[in-house]
Design a protein around this motif. Structure first.
Motif, mmCIF file in Angstrom:
data_model
loop_
_atom_site.group_PDB
_atom_site.id
_atom_site.type_symbol
_atom_site.label_atom_id
_atom_site.label_comp_id
_atom_site.label_asym_id
_atom_site.label_seq_id
_atom_site.Cartn_x
_atom_site.Cartn_y
_atom_site.Cartn_z
ATOM 1 N N VAL A 143 36.717 47.679 53.882
ATOM 2 C CA VAL A 143 37.853 48.557 53.561
ATOM 3 C C VAL A 143 37.949 48.724 52.040
ATOM 4 C CG1 VAL A 143 40.326 48.938 53.821
ATOM 5 C CG2 VAL A 143 39.057 47.694 55.603
ATOM 6 N N GLU A 144 38.031 49.993 51.602
ATOM 7 C CA GLU A 144 38.199 50.277 50.172
ATOM 8 C C GLU A 144 39.666 50.594 49.915
ATOM 9 O OE1 GLU A 144 36.636 53.658 47.082
ATOM 10 O OE2 GLU A 144 35.085 52.572 48.255
ATOM 11 N N VAL A 145 40.255 49.886 48.944
ATOM 12 C CA VAL A 145 41.687 49.989 48.667
ATOM 13 C C VAL A 145 41.896 50.198 47.170
ATOM 14 C CG1 VAL A 145 43.924 48.804 48.778
ATOM 15 C CG2 VAL A 145 42.242 48.483 50.608
ATOM 16 N N GLU A 146 42.875 51.073 46.846
ATOM 17 C CA GLU A 146 43.338 51.219 45.457
ATOM 18 C C GLU A 146 44.823 50.877 45.452
ATOM 19 O OE1 GLU A 146 43.409 54.441 41.760
ATOM 20 O OE2 GLU A 146 42.662 55.023 43.742
ATOM 21 N N ALA A 147 45.189 49.896 44.624
ATOM 22 C CA ALA A 147 46.576 49.410 44.632
ATOM 23 C C ALA A 147 47.034 49.097 43.217
ATOM 24 C CB ALA A 147 46.692 48.167 45.505
ATOM 25 N N LEU A 148 48.372 49.272 43.001
ATOM 26 C CA LEU A 148 49.010 48.894 41.743
ATOM 27 C C LEU A 148 49.798 47.619 42.024
ATOM 28 C CD1 LEU A 148 49.664 49.551 38.776
ATOM 29 C CD2 LEU A 148 51.623 50.893 39.590
ATOM 30 N N VAL A 149 49.230 46.477 41.654
ATOM 31 C CA VAL A 149 49.811 45.189 41.990
ATOM 32 C C VAL A 149 50.684 44.708 40.837
ATOM 33 C CG1 VAL A 149 49.319 42.815 42.699
ATOM 34 C CG2 VAL A 149 47.747 44.667 43.346
ATOM 35 N N PRO A 150 51.973 44.421 41.084
ATOM 36 C CA PRO A 150 52.837 43.908 40.008
ATOM 37 C C PRO A 150 52.298 42.592 39.458
ATOM 38 C CG PRO A 150 54.122 44.538 41.936
ATOM 39 C CD PRO A 150 52.690 44.569 42.352
ATOM 40 N N TYR A 151 52.646 42.331 38.209
ATOM 41 C CA TYR A 151 52.154 41.107 37.584
ATOM 42 C C TYR A 151 52.737 39.868 38.250
ATOM 43 C CZ TYR A 151 50.221 44.060 33.904
ATOM 44 O OH TYR A 151 49.484 44.989 33.214
ATOM 45 N N THR A 152 53.851 40.020 38.948
ATOM 46 C CA THR A 152 54.440 38.875 39.639
ATOM 47 C C THR A 152 53.645 38.467 40.876
ATOM 48 O OG1 THR A 152 55.876 40.399 40.840
ATOM 49 C CG2 THR A 152 56.772 39.358 38.841
ATOM 50 N N HIS A 153 52.710 39.316 41.314
ATOM 51 C CA HIS A 153 51.879 39.029 42.480
ATOM 52 C C HIS A 153 50.405 38.899 42.058
ATOM 53 C CE1 HIS A 153 55.552 40.565 44.293
ATOM 54 N NE2 HIS A 153 55.177 40.000 45.436
ATOM 55 N N GLY A 154 50.208 38.129 41.006
ATOM 56 C CA GLY A 154 48.845 37.955 40.486
ATOM 57 C C GLY A 154 47.890 37.288 41.464
ATOM 58 N N LYS A 155 48.451 36.556 42.453
ATOM 59 C CA LYS A 155 47.582 35.898 43.436
ATOM 60 C C LYS A 155 46.755 36.901 44.238
ATOM 61 C CE LYS A 155 50.096 31.580 44.274
ATOM 62 N NZ LYS A 155 50.784 30.749 45.290
ATOM 63 N N HIS A 212 44.831 47.369 33.450
ATOM 64 C CA HIS A 212 46.142 46.755 33.262
ATOM 65 C C HIS A 212 47.097 47.803 32.673
ATOM 66 C CE1 HIS A 212 44.599 42.765 34.186
ATOM 67 N NE2 HIS A 212 43.585 42.997 33.360
ATOM 68 N N THR A 213 48.174 48.086 33.386
ATOM 69 C CA THR A 213 49.156 49.077 32.963
ATOM 70 C C THR A 213 50.504 48.394 32.733
ATOM 71 O OG1 THR A 213 49.856 49.580 35.224
ATOM 72 C CG2 THR A 213 47.943 50.786 34.376
ATOM 73 N N ALA A 214 51.488 49.203 32.344
ATOM 74 C CA ALA A 214 52.818 48.643 32.106
ATOM 75 C C ALA A 214 53.471 48.174 33.397
ATOM 76 C CB ALA A 214 53.695 49.692 31.424
ATOM 77 N N GLU A 215 53.185 48.820 34.522
ATOM 78 C CA GLU A 215 53.794 48.448 35.805
ATOM 79 C C GLU A 215 53.079 47.295 36.498
ATOM 80 O OE1 GLU A 215 52.820 51.483 35.030
ATOM 81 O OE2 GLU A 215 54.763 52.447 34.600
ATOM 82 N N GLY A 216 51.804 47.087 36.179
ATOM 83 C CA GLY A 216 51.042 46.034 36.851
ATOM 84 C C GLY A 216 49.550 46.297 36.716
#
Length: 496
Positions: A440-452, A468-472
């Motif tokens: 599965v190919e996924v593109e996601a913007l993961v918040p820094y609080t969910h670094g795991k 790395h962006t301002a949102e995550g």
């Protein structure tokens, strides 16, 4: 007259039976009338009668040592042995190669090879392996060389062992017992020692023999004293019962150790870590390749079965994907079935792998035989469906023509040298291409609080791009379905 009668003796017998003229006609009919030009194409290759009836000596097998320091290095009592083989199929070169391998096994076990002979037969003799007449000739060779052991290139039945020992008057062992002895010397881990002990007891059980008190019987039933009602159990029957009890206990211990190995494999499967198993003939360079790919520091020695205990190491492909690399026990032609059964839990590393690196010694005279022997064992452990890459090792010492032949015949193959590093980068790239990829190919913007989740994407998946962006962390990865479900809340589609 026995089958070992020489041609000259046969000729003398004809001379006493027939007049001179008839004897000449008989000789003409049997030996002279055959013509290579006329009959060679029709009858094929013909063996001279004297060659058929003789033990053919194989030269170049002696491992007698001249340097005392080498004897001290081995730290073993060097038994003086004579090798004997039965050539039933194949060419004379095949028979010589088989006996040369037996000589290498004997030297690894700590023996001093004095001589080696081969008997040409349709099948081994049921009584003495090489026939009664040739057994007497073998006894003369043993007396002449001063040997104290005879090693047969095959698995002998208990009856063959007893009768051959009665003739040659020294200890006789077969190829199976020799390999078991090498395994017993080289096993280091608790599991390896238990597996070898089980295989030895399986081999020993039908071959127990009794002398003197070993055949005496215990007191029979009843309350003891004079009122005995049964013959009781002989000492040899007691020994067999105790061996069976030890084998049952050993199987339970191996099953418990197998559970620990299975838990580790389940953990790797849960984390979706691909696994690669290194399989191959003994002394083909599997441990050297493992050290070159992972820096494992495993023992490397120019000896058969130098390492027995499986080693699993973590490795990384050029693209950054993690995988495990497992070194397995080496294989050999006619690997005793006792060992295949005892080491089945260890060999399951091959069956559970996503990819097999089949290492073959490119400098060996007949590497195709090594490939066939290893694939036979792979079939026995049920790993025929696992993709395979043939790694032709020792390319720096191999004949270029042999390398070209192997690369042409084996479509998924590569030539490398674990000693010099030749072809290692190409092999790593090939492993990266052959390992199963996440679906599965996924593109996601993961918040820094969910670094795991980002860390899991790096360890369990294949990262295509990362920003790395301002949102995550904006990450594009190819992952398995479970991780894709965890990343789904952070995809652009879910955000919309």
């Amino acid at each position: 007259m026995t089958s070992s009668s020489s041609p000259s003796q046969d000729t003398k017998r004809v001379a006493h039976t027939y007049p001179e003229g008839l004897r000449a006609d008989a000789l003409m009919e049997e030996d002279v009338a055959w013509s290579h030009e006329i009959d060679g194409e029709r009858d094929g290759e013909q063996f001279d009668r004297s060659e058929r009836a003789a033990l053919r000596r194989v030269v170049g097998l002696s491992t007698e040592l001249e340097d005392v320091t080498e004897v001290e290095y081995r730290q073993l009592r060097l038994e003086r042995v004579v090798l004997v083989g039965v050539w039933t199929t194949g060419t004379a070169q095949d028979a010589d190669n088989s006996l040369a391998e037996l000589a290498a096994l004997a030297e690894t076990a700590g023996a001093l090879v004095l001589d080696g002979v081969i008997q040409r037969r349709d099948k081994p003799d049921a009584a003495t392996y090489i026939g009664s007449g040739k057994a007497l000739e073998l006894r003369d060779i043993v007396l002449e060389s001063g040997a104290d052991t005879v090693i047969c290139d095959g698995e002998l039945s208990p009856g063959q062992l007893i009768q051959l020992e009665d003739v040659v008057k020294v200890k006789v062992i077969d190829r199976t017992a020799l390999i078991l002895d090498i395994f017993a010397q080289h096993a280091k881990s608790r599991e390896g020692k238990a597996q070898v002990a089980l295989a030895q007891m399986q081999y020993m059980l039908p071959r127990l023999r009794g002398w003197g008190q070993s055949l005496s019987r215990q007191m029979g039933g009843g309350r003891g004293g004079l009122a005995t009602r049964g013959p009781g159990e002989t000492k040899i029957e007691t020994d067999r019962r105790r061996i069976r009890e030890k084998m049952a206990k050993m199987r339970r211990e191996i099953a418990e150790m197998k559970t620990g190995r299975e838990i580790k494999r389940q953990e790797r499967r849960r984390n979706k870590v691909p696994s690669v198993a290194i399989a191959g003939y003994t002394n083909a360079g599997k441990s050297s390749l493992l050290n070159r790919l992972t820096g494992a520091g495993v023992l490397v020695e120019n000896a058969l079965f130098a390492t027995l205990d499986p080693t699993v190491r973590r490795a990384e492909t050029p693209s950054g994907r993690l995988y495990t690399l497992a070194d397995t026990v080496g294989f050999v032609r006619h690997l005793p079935h006792h060992l295949v059964e005892a080491f089945r839990s260890t060999m399951e590393e091959v069956g559970d792998a996503d990819l097999i690196l089949h290492v073959v010694d490119g400098s060996h005279p007949v590497p195709e035989e090594q490939l066939a022997a290893v694939r036979e064992v792979i079939r026995d452990v049920g790993a025929t469906d696992v993709p395979e890459i043939v790694v032709i090792n020792k390319a720096d010492a191999a004949d270029p023509l042999v390398l070209q032949r192997l690369l042409r015949v084996e479509k998924r193959s590569i030539a490398v040298s674990a000693r010099t590093g030749r072809g290692i980068e190409e092999l790593l790239t090939l492993i990266d291409d052959e390992l199963p990829r996440p679906s599965v190919e996924v593109e996601a913007l993961v918040p820094y609080t969910h670094g795991k989740l980002v860390a899991r994407a790096h360890t369990e998946g294949e990262v295509i791009s990362e920003e790395h962006t301002a949102e995550g962390t904006l990450i594009k990865v190819r992952v398995h379905e479970e991780l894709a479900a965890d990343l789904a809340p952070y995809t652009p589609a879910s955000a919309a």
